[in-house]
Each structure stands twice: as structure tokens, then as C-alpha cells.
Design a protein around this motif. Structure first.
Motif, PDB file in Angstrom:
ATOM      1  N   GLY A 197       0.839  -1.135  -0.099  1.00 36.94           N
ATOM      2  CA  GLY A 197       0.199  -0.017   0.014  1.00 36.94           C
ATOM      3  C   GLY A 197       0.845   1.196  -0.077  1.00 36.94           C
ATOM      4  O   GLY A 197       1.713   1.487   0.960  1.00 36.94           O
ATOM      5  N   LEU A 198       0.649   2.171  -1.033  1.00 32.40           N
ATOM      6  CA  LEU A 198       1.419   3.238  -1.125  1.00 32.40           C
ATOM      7  C   LEU A 198       0.597   4.573  -1.272  1.00 32.40           C
ATOM      8  O   LEU A 198      -0.389   4.728  -1.942  1.00 32.40           O
ATOM      9  N   VAL A 199       0.906   5.758  -0.654  1.00 34.40           N
ATOM     10  CA  VAL A 199       0.414   6.953  -0.810  1.00 34.40           C
ATOM     11  C   VAL A 199       1.272   8.250  -1.057  1.00 34.40           C
ATOM     12  O   VAL A 199       2.466   7.974  -0.322  1.00 34.40           O
ATOM     13  N   VAL A 200       1.400   8.968  -1.996  1.00 36.99           N
ATOM     14  CA  VAL A 200       2.286   9.997  -2.314  1.00 36.99           C
ATOM     15  C   VAL A 200       1.334  11.280  -2.482  1.00 36.99           C
ATOM     16  O   VAL A 200       0.346  11.372  -2.901  1.00 36.99           O
ATOM     17  N   GLN A 201       2.121  11.999  -1.561  1.00 34.96           N
ATOM     18  CA  GLN A 201       1.509  13.540  -1.136  1.00 34.96           C
ATOM     19  C   GLN A 201       2.419  14.479  -1.602  1.00 34.96           C
ATOM     20  O   GLN A 201       3.842  14.485  -1.493  1.00 34.96           O
ATOM     21  N   GLN A 202       1.982  15.703  -2.327  1.00 29.37           N
ATOM     22  CA  GLN A 202       2.601  16.683  -2.895  1.00 29.37           C
ATOM     23  C   GLN A 202       2.759  18.019  -1.837  1.00 29.37           C
ATOM     24  O   GLN A 202       1.474  18.228  -1.105  1.00 29.37           O
ATOM     25  N   CYS A 203       3.785  18.395  -1.376  1.00 28.34           N
ATOM     26  CA  CYS A 203       3.968  19.383  -0.503  1.00 28.34           C
ATOM     27  C   CYS A 203       5.137  20.436  -0.953  1.00 28.34           C
ATOM     28  O   CYS A 203       5.388  20.185  -2.152  1.00 28.34           O
ATOM     29  N   THR A 204       5.240  21.480  -0.018  1.00 23.54           N
ATOM     30  CA  THR A 204       6.160  22.412  -0.802  1.00 23.54           C
ATOM     31  C   THR A 204       7.370  22.574   0.820  1.00 23.54           C
ATOM     32  O   THR A 204       6.816  22.329   1.989  1.00 23.54           O
ATOM     33  N   LEU A 205       8.680  22.837   0.254  1.00 21.02           N
ATOM     34  CA  LEU A 205       9.544  23.292   1.305  1.00 21.02           C
ATOM     35  C   LEU A 205      10.455  24.448   0.684  1.00 21.02           C
ATOM     36  O   LEU A 205      10.847  24.262  -0.456  1.00 21.02           O
ATOM     37  N   ASP A 206      10.250  25.227   1.401  1.00 25.64           N
ATOM     38  CA  ASP A 206      11.081  26.704   0.997  1.00 25.64           C
ATOM     39  C   ASP A 206      10.584  27.225  -0.297  1.00 25.64           C
ATOM     40  O   ASP A 206      11.271  27.626  -1.239  1.00 25.64           O
ATOM     41  N   GLY A 207       9.409  26.992  -0.729  1.00 26.94           N
ATOM     42  CA  GLY A 207       8.662  27.477  -1.859  1.00 26.94           C
ATOM     43  C   GLY A 207       8.833  26.307  -2.932  1.00 26.94           C
ATOM     44  O   GLY A 207       8.280  26.602  -4.091  1.00 26.94           O
ATOM     45  N   GLU A 208       9.620  25.238  -2.685  1.00 21.60           N
ATOM     46  CA  GLU A 208       9.858  24.522  -3.748  1.00 21.60           C
ATOM     47  C   GLU A 208       8.929  23.065  -3.495  1.00 21.60           C
ATOM     48  O   GLU A 208       8.732  22.694  -2.451  1.00 21.60           O
ATOM     49  N   ALA A 209       8.744  22.473  -4.779  1.00 24.28           N
ATOM     50  CA  ALA A 209       7.707  21.392  -4.619  1.00 24.28           C
ATOM     51  C   ALA A 209       8.545  20.049  -4.292  1.00 24.28           C
ATOM     52  O   ALA A 209       9.563  19.998  -4.475  1.00 24.28           O
ATOM     53  N   ILE A 210       7.798  19.128  -3.207  1.00 19.59           N
ATOM     54  CA  ILE A 210       8.474  18.126  -2.781  1.00 19.59           C
ATOM     55  C   ILE A 210       7.278  16.933  -2.909  1.00 19.59           C
ATOM     56  O   ILE A 210       6.145  17.276  -2.560  1.00 19.59           O
ATOM     57  N   SER A 211       7.710  15.747  -3.024  1.00 18.28           N
ATOM     58  CA  SER A 211       6.737  14.543  -3.052  1.00 18.28           C
ATOM     59  C   SER A 211       7.228  13.683  -1.794  1.00 18.28           C
ATOM     60  O   SER A 211       8.288  13.446  -1.676  1.00 18.28           O
ATOM     61  N   ILE A 212       6.150  13.279  -1.179  1.00 23.55           N
ATOM     62  CA  ILE A 212       6.183  12.663   0.061  1.00 23.55           C
ATOM     63  C   ILE A 212       5.621  11.365  -0.292  1.00 23.55           C
ATOM     64  O   ILE A 212       4.557  10.920  -0.316  1.00 23.55           O
ATOM     65  N   VAL A 213       6.648  10.275   0.154  1.00 20.20           N
ATOM     66  CA  VAL A 213       6.249   8.658  -0.347  1.00 20.20           C
ATOM     67  C   VAL A 213       5.949   7.989   1.004  1.00 20.20           C
ATOM     68  O   VAL A 213       7.001   8.064   1.907  1.00 20.20           O
TER      69      VAL A 213
END
Length: 238
Positions: A147-163
């Protein structure tokens, strides 16, 4: 009259001289400004200050304090997160012989951090929380994760993907496109050696990829490729 005028002029001269030497700006012993060097001092907020004043001292740094991003923007996915890193931290080089998990199916540099379960959690539900606020852009079964969930967030204004890997998908009520708020419960960890752990032990794999692309690789073959990933503990370990 000439004598009186002369006396008055002499007295006026004495008064003017007294005023002259009494003014600090004209005294010979008054410190004079000197050119300061062009040195700068780095402040805690990232700004810099230069030397100034008669003594060429560094100007005071700004008093405002930047918010601690780990406390205000990111949170831990599990309770006692730091204590759970027992086997596979971020960046460890894994191979079939030296891996702390045996038998080992994978190899390469670990792109995430594995947060283990404690012995008393073997048969109980362990909730996984969103570490940041952002949109779900993947929810599915994936090889190596279950089971996998990926979430889109930001760090210092830059996009990051959380797995988030090894989740029990049946417990994840949010869907692709939904917004998770930091601290929201995403779901629970699946039991060991099940479909939703892809046969793995019960644990959470947390990966943080730089950018808005979906990248769910658990291992990469080189340290150069590892640079595309962020050590989760920088943001979520207290």
C-alpha cells in the motif's frame, strides 16, 4: 573711547574662543571617524551586517527569528519517530550480504527512512500521519511497498513529493486529489508479510523527493541520484 572699544573687542574674542573650544565637535581630543574594513558578519537569519561607527564594530543582527520549519510546517509521521530508526536510515548502502534486514531483496542507496514498529505494536493498529499539508497525487498498490500513498507538499517554496510506503490501503479513506493537513491520520500500517507490505515486515518507509514528479524508487544505484532525495529526519525527527 578707543581704549573702551579695544577692551570690549578683547572680551568678545575671549568669549568666542571659549565657545569654540567648548563645542565637542571642534575639540582636538574628540575621536574622529576612520574608514572601516569591508568585513561582514553572517547573522542567524541568513542576512549579514557590516562594521560601522567610530569603533568600527559590527552592527547588531536583526532581532526577528525565522520560524523553525520542522516545528511549524512539518510533523512526525509516527509517535517516537526518532526512536524507530533501527534498521534502515536514509542513505544507507544496502546489499544482500550486509543489509540489517535478512533476507534482503533490494540493493542500492536507501532513498527514505524506515520507521520500525515496537514489539508491543505487532498486533495493534499503528496510525500514520501526514507530515505536511498537501494534495494526494497517488494512492495504489506498488511493488516493494504494497500500500502506497504519495503526497505533494512544498519546502522553502519548492515542490517535494512525500512517499508513504507499507500502508493498509483499506484504512486510507482519502483519495487522489484530496488535501491532507499536517497531522491528519492517513491510515494505518499493514500487518507484516501481507499484500499491503509486499511481504515485508510491519514498518513505514518515508521518502521525500525533490520536485513535483512522482518518484517512488526505494533505492538508487549512486550517491549522485541520492541527491534528488531529502533525509526525512531533517524535517520530522525531533
Amino acid at each position: 573711547m578707543g581704549t573702551v572699544a579695544g577692551v570690549m573687542l578683547s572680551m568678545l574674542g575671549v568669549v568666542l574662543f571659549y565657545l569654540y573650544v567648548s563645542d565637542d565637535s571642534y575639540r582636538f581630543d574628540t575621536p574622529q571617524s576612520i574608514p572601516c574594513t569591508e568585513e561582514v558578519m553572517l547573522c542567524a537569519d541568513g542576512s549579514s551586517v557590516s562594521r560601522t561607527g567610530l569603533q568600527c564594530e559590527f552592527a547588531p543582527c536583526p532581532t526577528s527569528v525565522l520560524p523553525d520549519i520542522r516545528k511549524e510546517v512539518f510533523g512526525a509521521p509516527l509517535d517516537q519517530a526518532s526512536e524507530r530508526i533501527m534498521k534502515k536510515p536514509f542513505g544507507i548502502l544496502i546489499d544482500s550480504k550486509t543489509s540489517p534486514v535478512q533476507p534482503e531483496r533490494f540493493g542500492g542507496y536507501h532513498t527514505g527512512t524506515d520507521f520500525e514498529t515496537f514489539p508491543n505494536e505487532k498486533s495493534v493498529d499503528v496510525s500514520v500521519r501526514a507530515i505536511c499539508t498537501g494534495e494526494i497525487n497517488m494512492k495504489r498498490q506498488a511493488s516493494g511497498y504494497g500500500g502506497l500513498v504519495v503526497q505533494q507538499c512544498t519546502l522553502d517554496g519548492e515542490a517535494i513529493s512525500i512517499v508513504y510506503g507499507h500502508l493498509a490501503l483499506r484504512s486510507v479513506t482519502a483519495e487522489k486529489g484530496d488535501i491532507l493537513i499536517q497531522g491528519d491520520v492517513i491510515g494505518i500500517l499493514e500487518m507484516a508479510e501481507s499484500i499491503d507490505t509486499d511481504g515485508e515486515r510491519k514498518h513505514l518507509h518515508l521518502g521525500i523527493f525533490r520536485g513535483d514528479a512522482i518518484n517512488i524508487l526505494g533505492y538508487v544505484p549512486s550517491q549522485k541520484e541520492l541527491d534528488q532525495w531529502i533525509d526525512p529526519c531533517i524535517l520530522v525527527c525531533k
